[in-house]
Design a protein around this motif. Structure first.
Motif, PDB file in Angstrom:
ATOM      1  N   GLY A  32       0.816  -1.214   0.000  1.00 56.76           N
ATOM      2  CA  GLY A  32       0.000   0.000   0.000  1.00 56.76           C
ATOM      3  C   GLY A  32       0.846   1.259   0.000  1.00 56.76           C
ATOM      4  O   GLY A  32       0.548   2.218  -0.718  1.00 56.76           O
ATOM      5  N   GLY A  35       2.449   1.530  -3.400  1.00 56.09           N
ATOM      6  CA  GLY A  35       1.453   1.964  -4.371  1.00 56.09           C
ATOM      7  C   GLY A  35       1.176   3.459  -4.285  1.00 56.09           C
ATOM      8  O   GLY A  35       1.005   4.132  -5.306  1.00 56.09           O
ATOM      9  N   THR A  62       2.318  -7.406  -3.123  1.00 57.30           N
ATOM     10  CA  THR A  62       0.913  -7.822  -2.985  1.00 57.30           C
ATOM     11  C   THR A  62       0.743  -9.339  -3.025  1.00 57.30           C
ATOM     12  O   THR A  62      -0.282  -9.852  -2.572  1.00 57.30           O
ATOM     13  CB  THR A  62       0.042  -7.219  -4.109  1.00 57.30           C
ATOM     14  N   SER A  92       0.548  -9.614 -11.254  1.00 59.76           N
ATOM     15  CA  SER A  92       1.623  -9.073 -10.429  1.00 59.76           C
ATOM     16  C   SER A  92       2.980  -9.214 -11.116  1.00 59.76           C
ATOM     17  O   SER A  92       3.787  -8.271 -11.131  1.00 59.76           O
ATOM     18  CB  SER A  92       1.654  -9.776  -9.066  1.00 59.76           C
ATOM     19  N   THR A 131      -5.021  -7.922 -13.203  1.00 56.90           N
ATOM     20  CA  THR A 131      -5.145  -7.685 -11.762  1.00 56.90           C
ATOM     21  C   THR A 131      -6.568  -7.298 -11.396  1.00 56.90           C
ATOM     22  O   THR A 131      -7.095  -7.748 -10.366  1.00 56.90           O
ATOM     23  CB  THR A 131      -4.171  -6.580 -11.323  1.00 56.90           C
ATOM     24  N   GLY A 132      -7.212  -6.489 -12.226  1.00 57.13           N
ATOM     25  CA  GLY A 132      -8.596  -6.113 -11.967  1.00 57.13           C
ATOM     26  C   GLY A 132      -9.525  -7.308 -11.998  1.00 57.13           C
ATOM     27  O   GLY A 132     -10.399  -7.460 -11.132  1.00 57.13           O
ATOM     28  N   LEU A 135      -9.004  -9.380  -8.800  1.00 58.86           N
ATOM     29  CA  LEU A 135      -9.631  -8.774  -7.627  1.00 58.86           C
ATOM     30  C   LEU A 135     -11.146  -8.890  -7.673  1.00 58.86           C
ATOM     31  O   LEU A 135     -11.794  -9.039  -6.628  1.00 58.86           O
ATOM     32  CB  LEU A 135      -9.220  -7.307  -7.520  1.00 58.86           C
ATOM     33  N   LEU A 159     -12.441  -1.260  -6.859  1.00 57.27           N
ATOM     34  CA  LEU A 159     -11.053  -1.177  -7.308  1.00 57.27           C
ATOM     35  C   LEU A 159     -10.843  -2.025  -8.555  1.00 57.27           C
ATOM     36  O   LEU A 159     -10.164  -1.598  -9.499  1.00 57.27           O
ATOM     37  CB  LEU A 159     -10.114  -1.632  -6.191  1.00 57.27           C
ATOM     38  N   LEU A 163      -9.606  -0.584 -12.174  1.00 55.04           N
ATOM     39  CA  LEU A 163      -8.393  -1.078 -12.821  1.00 55.04           C
ATOM     40  C   LEU A 163      -8.673  -1.525 -14.255  1.00 55.04           C
ATOM     41  O   LEU A 163      -7.896  -1.242 -15.170  1.00 55.04           O
ATOM     42  CB  LEU A 163      -7.809  -2.242 -12.009  1.00 55.04           C
ATOM     43  N   ALA A 188      -7.812   4.757  -9.067  1.00 57.11           N
ATOM     44  CA  ALA A 188      -7.069   3.541  -8.723  1.00 57.11           C
ATOM     45  C   ALA A 188      -5.871   3.869  -7.844  1.00 57.11           C
ATOM     46  O   ALA A 188      -5.526   3.102  -6.933  1.00 57.11           O
ATOM     47  CB  ALA A 188      -6.611   2.829  -9.991  1.00 57.11           C
ATOM     48  N   SER A 192      -6.264   1.690  -4.498  1.00 53.64           N
ATOM     49  CA  SER A 192      -5.377   0.536  -4.366  1.00 53.64           C
ATOM     50  C   SER A 192      -4.554   0.592  -3.082  1.00 53.64           C
ATOM     51  O   SER A 192      -4.530  -0.388  -2.320  1.00 53.64           O
ATOM     52  CB  SER A 192      -4.467   0.436  -5.594  1.00 53.64           C
ATOM     53  N   TYR A 196      -5.020  -2.193   0.097  1.00 51.47           N
ATOM     54  CA  TYR A 196      -3.958  -3.056   0.617  1.00 51.47           C
ATOM     55  C   TYR A 196      -3.543  -2.670   2.030  1.00 51.47           C
ATOM     56  O   TYR A 196      -3.199  -3.541   2.843  1.00 51.47           O
ATOM     57  CB  TYR A 196      -2.767  -3.048  -0.335  1.00 51.47           C
TER      58      TYR A 196
END
Length: 216
Positions: A32, A35, A62, A92, A131-132, A135, A159, A163, A188, A192, A196
């Motif tokens: 976090g 990011g 992450t 990732s 990644t979106g 999630l 989120l 993304l 984002a 994000s 996190y």
């Protein structure tokens, strides 16, 4: 006569999961922070070196948190959970490669300006798109899994959608100054780190691990 204690393997698994969730908690908090640094360096400071380093570190950090989420939500849907985990790890790693590429350019600028999308992560396909989707899958499963804080599923879903919109904006619009690109990217950049940081704090304070919950 066996001297093994009944339930010892399960208890050991619970202990291992608890230790991993502490690692996941600290890693998510670090992700976090990284990011937030990336968003600040990329949007405000325009500092390529710092942005590249943060983009390399944030997605790598992450991964323990996303694995810990998988271990908890797999009871709600093993197939979907595994699919989401595969997308999450792929996203990732793609983002790490993208960050490493940007960092390499900032440390040793090429003699000729490169004005093409990074081939291994074109327009953020992995960083934002995969990644979106990951999630989104995790958020849907978290809604069906007992024990998660109420904010995880809705914040994770928002989120995830932001993304995906960021990827689509970068793919279709191209102009980084366009509100269709900058808007989702800014949202984002805020959501994000918040997600996190919150997830990490919860993992550090969670009353029991996934294995311990399964022993009840």
């Amino acid at each position: 006569m066996s001297d093994r204690v009944p339930g010892a393997p399960a208890a050991r698994a619970a202990l291992d999961d608890a230790e991993f969730e502490r690692l996941a908690g600290w890693s998510a908090i670090a992700a976090g922070v990284a990011g937030a640094i990336y968003a600040l360096a990329f949007v405000v400071l325009r500092q390529d070196l710092l942005a590249g380093l943060a983009l390399l570190l944030a997605p790598l950090l992450t991964t323990p948190a996303l694995i810990a989420v998988y271990l908890r939500v797999r009871v709600a849907g093993p197939g979907l959970a595994l699919w989401a985990l595969a997308l999450a790890i792929g996203g990732s790693l793609g983002a790490v490669a993208h960050g490493g590429f940007n960092l390499a350019k900032a440390v040793n600028p090429p003699p000729v300006a490169i004005d093409l999308p990074f081939p291994a992560d074109p327009r953020g396909l992995f960083t934002f798109g995969l990644t979106g989707l990951a999630l989104l899958g995790f958020a849907w499963l978290a809604r069906r899994t007992a024990g998660f804080p109420r904010w995880v599923a809705p914040l994770g879903s928002v989120l995830a959608l932001v993304l995906v919109l960021t990827y689509l904006g970068r793919l279709i619009v191209l102009d980084a100054a366009s509100p269709f690109v900058l808007g989702p990217a800014l949202v984002a950049g805020v959501l994000s780190p918040a997600f996190y940081l919150g997830l990490g704090w919860w993992f550090l304070r969670a009353p029991e691990s996934a294995s311990a919950a399964g022993l009840r």
